[in-house]
Design a protein around this motif. Structure first.
Motif, mmCIF file in Angstrom:
data_model
loop_
_atom_site.group_PDB
_atom_site.id
_atom_site.type_symbol
_atom_site.label_atom_id
_atom_site.label_comp_id
_atom_site.label_asym_id
_atom_site.label_seq_id
_atom_site.Cartn_x
_atom_site.Cartn_y
_atom_site.Cartn_z
ATOM 1 N N LYS A 17 0.746 -1.149 -0.232
ATOM 2 C CA LYS A 17 -0.085 0.088 0.004
ATOM 3 C C LYS A 17 0.806 1.226 0.106
ATOM 4 O O LYS A 17 1.753 1.497 0.718
ATOM 5 N N PHE A 18 0.460 2.120 -0.822
ATOM 6 C CA PHE A 18 1.388 3.295 -0.902
ATOM 7 C C PHE A 18 0.998 4.374 0.183
ATOM 8 O O PHE A 18 -0.109 4.379 0.537
ATOM 9 N N LYS A 19 2.064 4.794 0.966
ATOM 10 C CA LYS A 19 1.647 5.621 1.918
ATOM 11 C C LYS A 19 2.080 7.133 1.740
ATOM 12 O O LYS A 19 3.440 7.412 1.247
ATOM 13 N N LEU A 20 1.326 7.990 1.708
ATOM 14 C CA LEU A 20 1.406 9.456 1.353
ATOM 15 C C LEU A 20 2.018 10.172 2.256
ATOM 16 O O LEU A 20 1.593 10.145 3.684
ATOM 17 N N THR A 21 3.158 10.937 2.139
ATOM 18 C CA THR A 21 3.934 11.844 3.108
ATOM 19 C C THR A 21 4.047 13.268 2.251
ATOM 20 O O THR A 21 3.891 13.433 1.097
ATOM 21 N N ASP A 71 6.890 14.466 1.764
ATOM 22 C CA ASP A 71 8.258 14.124 0.774
ATOM 23 C C ASP A 71 7.790 13.772 -0.593
ATOM 24 O O ASP A 71 8.503 13.931 -1.581
ATOM 25 N N ASN A 72 6.754 12.733 -0.473
ATOM 26 C CA ASN A 72 6.323 12.202 -1.613
ATOM 27 C C ASN A 72 4.943 12.507 -2.411
ATOM 28 O O ASN A 72 4.461 12.120 -3.354
ATOM 29 N N TYR A 73 4.388 13.650 -1.780
ATOM 30 C CA TYR A 73 3.030 14.218 -2.090
ATOM 31 C C TYR A 73 3.021 14.458 -3.684
ATOM 32 O O TYR A 73 2.035 14.347 -4.222
ATOM 33 N N TYR A 74 3.852 15.024 -4.227
ATOM 34 C CA TYR A 74 4.054 15.556 -5.620
ATOM 35 C C TYR A 74 4.553 14.330 -6.619
ATOM 36 O O TYR A 74 4.960 14.564 -7.618
ATOM 37 N N SER A 75 4.906 13.090 -6.140
ATOM 38 C CA SER A 75 5.700 12.106 -6.802
ATOM 39 C C SER A 75 4.799 11.428 -7.878
ATOM 40 O O SER A 75 3.592 11.655 -7.508
ATOM 41 N N ASN A 90 0.606 10.662 -7.458
ATOM 42 C CA ASN A 90 -0.420 11.025 -8.484
ATOM 43 C C ASN A 90 -0.933 9.958 -9.048
ATOM 44 O O ASN A 90 -2.250 10.146 -9.736
ATOM 45 N N GLN A 91 -0.300 8.846 -9.055
ATOM 46 C CA GLN A 91 -0.985 7.499 -9.680
ATOM 47 C C GLN A 91 -2.124 6.840 -8.385
ATOM 48 O O GLN A 91 -3.084 6.340 -9.053
ATOM 49 N N ALA A 92 -1.631 6.876 -7.534
ATOM 50 C CA ALA A 92 -2.506 6.451 -6.468
ATOM 51 C C ALA A 92 -3.623 7.261 -5.790
ATOM 52 O O ALA A 92 -4.537 6.705 -5.245
ATOM 53 N N TYR A 93 -3.345 8.548 -6.081
ATOM 54 C CA TYR A 93 -4.649 9.549 -5.549
ATOM 55 C C TYR A 93 -4.678 10.498 -6.485
ATOM 56 O O TYR A 93 -4.003 10.730 -7.420
ATOM 57 N N PHE A 94 -5.996 11.074 -6.741
ATOM 58 C CA PHE A 94 -6.278 12.241 -7.445
ATOM 59 C C PHE A 94 -6.094 13.605 -6.561
ATOM 60 O O PHE A 94 -6.094 13.455 -5.175
ATOM 61 N N SER A 95 -5.646 14.642 -7.150
ATOM 62 C CA SER A 95 -5.721 15.636 -6.588
ATOM 63 C C SER A 95 -6.512 16.641 -7.365
ATOM 64 O O SER A 95 -6.979 16.293 -8.486
ATOM 65 N N VAL A 96 -7.044 17.924 -6.818
ATOM 66 C CA VAL A 96 -7.667 18.725 -7.468
ATOM 67 C C VAL A 96 -7.049 19.296 -8.575
ATOM 68 O O VAL A 96 -7.803 19.220 -10.016
ATOM 69 N N SER A 97 -5.664 19.476 -8.700
ATOM 70 C CA SER A 97 -5.001 19.964 -9.883
ATOM 71 C C SER A 97 -5.129 18.609 -11.151
ATOM 72 O O SER A 97 -5.238 19.311 -12.291
ATOM 73 N N GLN A 98 -4.949 17.507 -10.513
ATOM 74 C CA GLN A 98 -5.216 16.531 -11.600
ATOM 75 C C GLN A 98 -6.624 16.445 -12.020
ATOM 76 O O GLN A 98 -6.755 16.270 -13.487
ATOM 77 N N VAL A 99 -7.541 16.585 -11.253
ATOM 78 C CA VAL A 99 -8.932 16.645 -11.988
ATOM 79 C C VAL A 99 -9.097 17.887 -12.862
ATOM 80 O O VAL A 99 -9.757 17.552 -13.887
ATOM 81 N N LYS A 100 -8.510 18.872 -12.521
ATOM 82 C CA LYS A 100 -8.571 19.971 -13.573
ATOM 83 C C LYS A 100 -8.076 19.678 -14.727
ATOM 84 O O LYS A 100 -8.477 19.977 -15.875
ATOM 85 N N ASP A 101 -6.819 18.762 -14.865
ATOM 86 C CA ASP A 101 -5.992 18.614 -15.872
ATOM 87 C C ASP A 101 -6.952 17.842 -16.904
ATOM 88 O O ASP A 101 -6.974 17.790 -18.054
ATOM 89 N N PHE A 102 -7.661 16.858 -16.222
ATOM 90 C CA PHE A 102 -8.600 15.874 -17.070
ATOM 91 C C PHE A 102 -9.725 16.569 -17.552
ATOM 92 O O PHE A 102 -10.125 16.381 -18.737
ATOM 93 N N LEU A 103 -10.261 17.793 -16.862
ATOM 94 C CA LEU A 103 -11.379 18.666 -17.555
ATOM 95 C C LEU A 103 -10.854 19.368 -18.397
ATOM 96 O O LEU A 103 -11.610 19.718 -19.522
ATOM 97 N N LYS A 104 -9.621 19.882 -18.679
ATOM 98 C CA LYS A 104 -9.163 20.522 -19.593
ATOM 99 C C LYS A 104 -8.631 19.585 -20.926
ATOM 100 O O LYS A 104 -9.093 20.020 -21.962
ATOM 101 N N CYS A 105 -7.946 18.775 -20.729
ATOM 102 C CA CYS A 105 -7.663 17.755 -21.821
ATOM 103 C C CYS A 105 -7.260 16.308 -21.226
ATOM 104 O O CYS A 105 -6.440 16.270 -20.448
#
Length: 265
Positions: free
Chosen positions: A3-7, A9-13, A17-32
């Motif tokens: 299981k991936f543990k979010l910290t 240090d690895n928040y932007y890794s 980004n593969q294990a979790y969505f962020s709002v920025s990632q959601v907005k990326d999908f809405l953009k393209c």
């Protein structure tokens, strides 16, 4: 599978980004969708622009990590070791913010607090600029002009908040905080801009606006999840940097199509 543990240090890794969505990632999908998938997979990356570095400079000041940021980004300095003009401007903007008691009060909370939760079938991670437990969630925004009015595709007037999806961002933050604490907290944007004499505001986002953004996200999220999980083919927007860089000409087009494609944008 471990299981991936979010910290912090690895928040932007890539793994985060593969294990979790962020709002920025959601907005990326809405953009393209194609751009978002390529970005998550590491097939597409964007070097930080001067505007992004200026924003990070201001962010790191309020986080208390400015000296570390300076050490990691030598490109913000001239050969003689002095700051480049854009970052001298960032220093002046910080000085402006420091003079406003309300602004500094909003930014006085716990910095870069990470929480995770689930929303509409998606695992989400958030990182808050200023979190005052039991009181308020504050997001710091460093923008071009606070009072610019933007017209969306439908011709409706928008502020920078709606145009950049910052109300969606805070709506998600509010819900994830509620899931973790049981409290629904008000959400504020602490904004300062880049004008020669910077404008500055603390903006309370109406609860009905936050609620609306979550309702809108509810019907968009299943498609986003399917695309991220490779259960649906990502659509190309046709005009973002990624689409232009990777496009393949398949047919001849007419001048009228140039006009119609511009209107759709």
């Amino acid at each position: 599978m471990k299981k991936f543990k979010l910290t912090k240090d690895n928040y932007y890794s890539k793994e985060a980004n593969q294990a979790y969505f962020s709002v920025s990632q959601v907005k990326d999908f809405l953009k393209c969708e194609a751009y978002a998938v390529a970005k998550i997979g590491g097939e597409w990356s964007e070097p930080p622009s001067t505007a992004m570095l200026m924003g990070s400079y201001v962010d790191s000041y309020f986080e208390g990590t400015l000296e570390d940021f300076k050490a990691r980004t030598p490109e913000i300095f001239k050969k003689d070791g002095s700051l480049k003009s854009d970052f001298i401007k960032a220093e002046k903007i910080i000085e402006r913010a420091e003079k406003e008691e309300l602004f500094m009060t909003c930014m006085s909370g716990e910095k870069q607090v990470i929480m995770t939760g689930e929303l509409y079938g998606a695992k989400l991670k958030i990182k808050m600029d200023s979190y005052i437990p039991h009181e308020v969630i504050v997001d710091l925004k460093f923008i071009q002009k606070i009072r610019d009015i933007i017209f969306n595709k439908a011709g409706w007037k928008q502020t920078f908040i709606e145009n950049w999806g910052y109300d969606l961002q805070l709506a998600v933050y509010q819900e994830i905080v509620r899931q973790n604490t049981g409290e629904t907290l008000p959400c504020i944007i602490a904004a300062v801009d880049k004008q020669e004499y910077p404008d500055i505001e603390c903006i309370l986002i109406p609860q009905e606006q936050l609620d609306f953004q979550l309702k809108e996200l509810k019907w968009k999220m299943p498609r986003i999840i399917d695309v991220k999980n490779h259960n649906a083919e990502p659509k190309r927007c046709g005009h973002c940097d990624y689409c232009r860089a990777t496009k393949k000409l398949e047919r001849l087009i007419t001048p009228d199509e140039l006009i119609s494609q511009s209107i759709r944008r």
